[in-house]
Design a protein around this motif. Sequence first.
Motif, PDB file in Angstrom:
ATOM      1  N   ASN A  47      41.745  37.667  51.094  1.00 33.40           N
ATOM      2  CA  ASN A  47      40.433  38.046  51.612  1.00 33.40           C
ATOM      3  C   ASN A  47      40.590  38.813  52.915  1.00 33.40           C
ATOM      4  OD1 ASN A  47      40.574  36.206  53.753  1.00 33.40           O
ATOM      5  ND2 ASN A  47      39.652  34.582  52.527  1.00 33.40           N
ATOM      6  N   VAL A  77      38.712  40.620  41.453  1.00 34.48           N
ATOM      7  CA  VAL A  77      38.197  39.946  42.641  1.00 34.48           C
ATOM      8  C   VAL A  77      38.796  40.569  43.898  1.00 34.48           C
ATOM      9  CG1 VAL A  77      38.231  37.767  43.898  1.00 34.48           C
ATOM     10  CG2 VAL A  77      37.688  37.778  41.466  1.00 34.48           C
ATOM     11  N   LYS A  80      37.138  43.846  44.900  1.00 30.42           N
ATOM     12  CA  LYS A  80      35.883  43.662  45.638  1.00 30.42           C
ATOM     13  C   LYS A  80      36.176  43.338  47.104  1.00 30.42           C
ATOM     14  CE  LYS A  80      33.507  40.814  42.792  1.00 30.42           C
ATOM     15  NZ  LYS A  80      32.580  39.732  42.533  1.00 30.42           N
ATOM     16  N   GLN A  81      37.123  42.406  47.304  1.00 31.66           N
ATOM     17  CA  GLN A  81      37.467  41.983  48.661  1.00 31.66           C
ATOM     18  C   GLN A  81      37.975  43.166  49.483  1.00 31.66           C
ATOM     19  OE1 GLN A  81      37.305  39.279  50.468  1.00 31.66           O
ATOM     20  NE2 GLN A  81      36.643  37.731  48.992  1.00 31.66           N
TER      21      GLN A  81
END
Lengths: 138, 603
Positions: A47, A77, A80-81
Amino acid sequence: MKKFEPTVIAFSCMFCAGCEPVAAKPEKSMKAAQLKVIRLHCLGKINSMHVLKAFENGADAVLVAGGACRFMEGLAVAQKQIEYTRKLLEELGIEPQRLELVPVNQAEGKTFNEAVEGIIKRVRALGPNPLMKAKKAA
Amino acid sequence: MVPKIEHGKKITAAVLVAGAGIAGMQAALDLAEAGFKVYLVENEEPGRKRSAKGGAAARGFLCSISSKLLAVQLNNNIELIEKARIEGIDGVAGNFRVLLGSAAPSSVKDKAAATKKNAAEKLRSIAAGAVIFAPGFNSLAASSGYDFQAELQAHAEKHGFSIAGTTMITEKERLPLATSRPGIFAAGGSGAPAVRDALIQGSCAAALAAELLSPARGALVREKKYPAEMSVAADEPSIGIFICRHMLSVKKAAEGIIAGAQKMNAAVHVEALPELCSLASLKRVQEAIEEQGLNRVVAVTCNPEAHAPLYQEALAEAGLNRYLLEMPDRVSAGHALDVLRMAVARTRKLEPLKEVTSDVVQSGLVIGSGVSALTAALSLANQGFEIYLVEQGPSDGSDAARSLQKKVAGQNKIILFSHALITSFAGHPGSYVTTITVNGAAEVLKHGIVIIETGQARDTLAALLKIPVAADGSYVQPSALQPLDLACGGMFACGNGDVSNSIIQGLAAAARAATILAKRELVLSSIVAVVDPERCVACLTCVRECPYHAPAISEERVSFIEPAECRGCGICVSACPRRAIELKHCTDEQILAELAACMDVRS
């Protein structure tokens, strides 16, 4: 003055891109630059904090590498991060081009090396991490 | 398919495997994991490198082979008998007596030593229910002029059986790898097999032996005992760093690296060992753990993926938790110290993790209608496991499939669902739940493993069963040394090629599946996400984001992730707005420690 050689931190999926980068011999242009690889259990784990911390510690560029996901959605995922983090970088005054996600599958060391070379070329033109400049000034 | 043993006759739940080559080692490992005692007999010293000339490719290959050998050596139900050969085989299938003698020495020096020893070394007789001949140490031996077929033929003549049927499958018999003598099987006999073929043939032979001996399964195996785990929570990290000499080929650089490593924080022991993937090195690591009171280990080898499970096992044998181990990326001299510094920084933050286990549902799901699916289902049923055979399309009309279909109809352990549609799938390795629809009616099937025949509507099936697919559309293969295992635990693929190959793969997949079905409890990865109930506000983000639907809101109104259900991707961890979830063994603390170390920043 010494020629600027960027330091690149790569976060890589230990199943996809894990071991390839070093096994496939980096090209000459990469030798001068510093590449450090941190393996993650899955890219889904990454992240913005990890990326920002890398820049805070002085990295000139951050590469995130992983491919056909063993956990199905890890790559999506991470995408997106990373998109979100690039916006954060822009707000902080760090060029978003310093951060890139490359899809790399198992046994595709060449793709990874090309990506490293690509980002190094780009970052050479950009110069050192602006946070470090600010730090020095302070 | 396999010779039946007369009712009431004694069966010995042990198998003698002759030849510790790739096929032989794979057969031994599959059988030992499936509840049989194994005697692995090798006429040379296993691991002696017959083709050491092969260069870098051969090195890498030998390092991966050595991981199989190590797995054999660490398995307490496999007895490795070196420098021995088979003198004779008496008895019948299910109850052989195999006579062993010392192997003919290969050099003059050895010969002299052998003559002296001969008097002392009497012939040894071993009771085994089945015998597998798997000659040849490795596939590279083929390029040095080694002839598998000739060696196998020599065995056959000596022990009175014919191998005529081993490579050609006759219409009548359809039994690959079987010899003319019931209970004796031959793997690796079709010329010089590639590594992948040798592994598959080894598993295939294991399935055949297991079918024969399944009534006695478990009678001779012993559970491995581990010492009580050392508690390290309160102790300061005390790290041992072990580096494979092959990673330090330049001598001068090696000295610098070792000296540099010794200065690292918490590194109390640094040692370069000749071959980190040998039993001697593992023993050395265990000694050092005891002598120096090490509580964490960094091991640098050329193939961390293949060697990690073996080093974990070694740590457990020495009383250390399996997760107090770090095996960094391959190291090249130029940046070895950087990599080591990062590894040590991470290792300081490693924590012991609780074992995650799952009860095994001792039945299997086989998806497919072709020869290999039918073969796999039959083999597992013959081994005593209940099988759900799900045919998504029409039955296979080929001659080969038809004769198998008859056998399936006669096997009451197989429940066949034709024209079925898989509608949902859940669970974890050892305990899966699948819902299928047949003629409009839903059926819920519970099973421990899944075998999929390749070519079965791959895209939809892969998405439903959450099997990762590579860019070229094939299933992702996690390890070259386990060719039929899929990236999800307890799932196997089979069925490429002609009839003979399909049968061999079907049997091999059955052998791999039996290694799980024969266990009551399966150990899963402890790398799982854990929710801190104090921080969780039950916002449902993790429930929504998890690809496996593992998180659920508990009675305490917080998210709870069942460890067995979690696969460890960490998606919930990065999604959680409250930072309430932590992925064990890949914690933020560990990542930040590595980040700080790689830029040499004091954290």
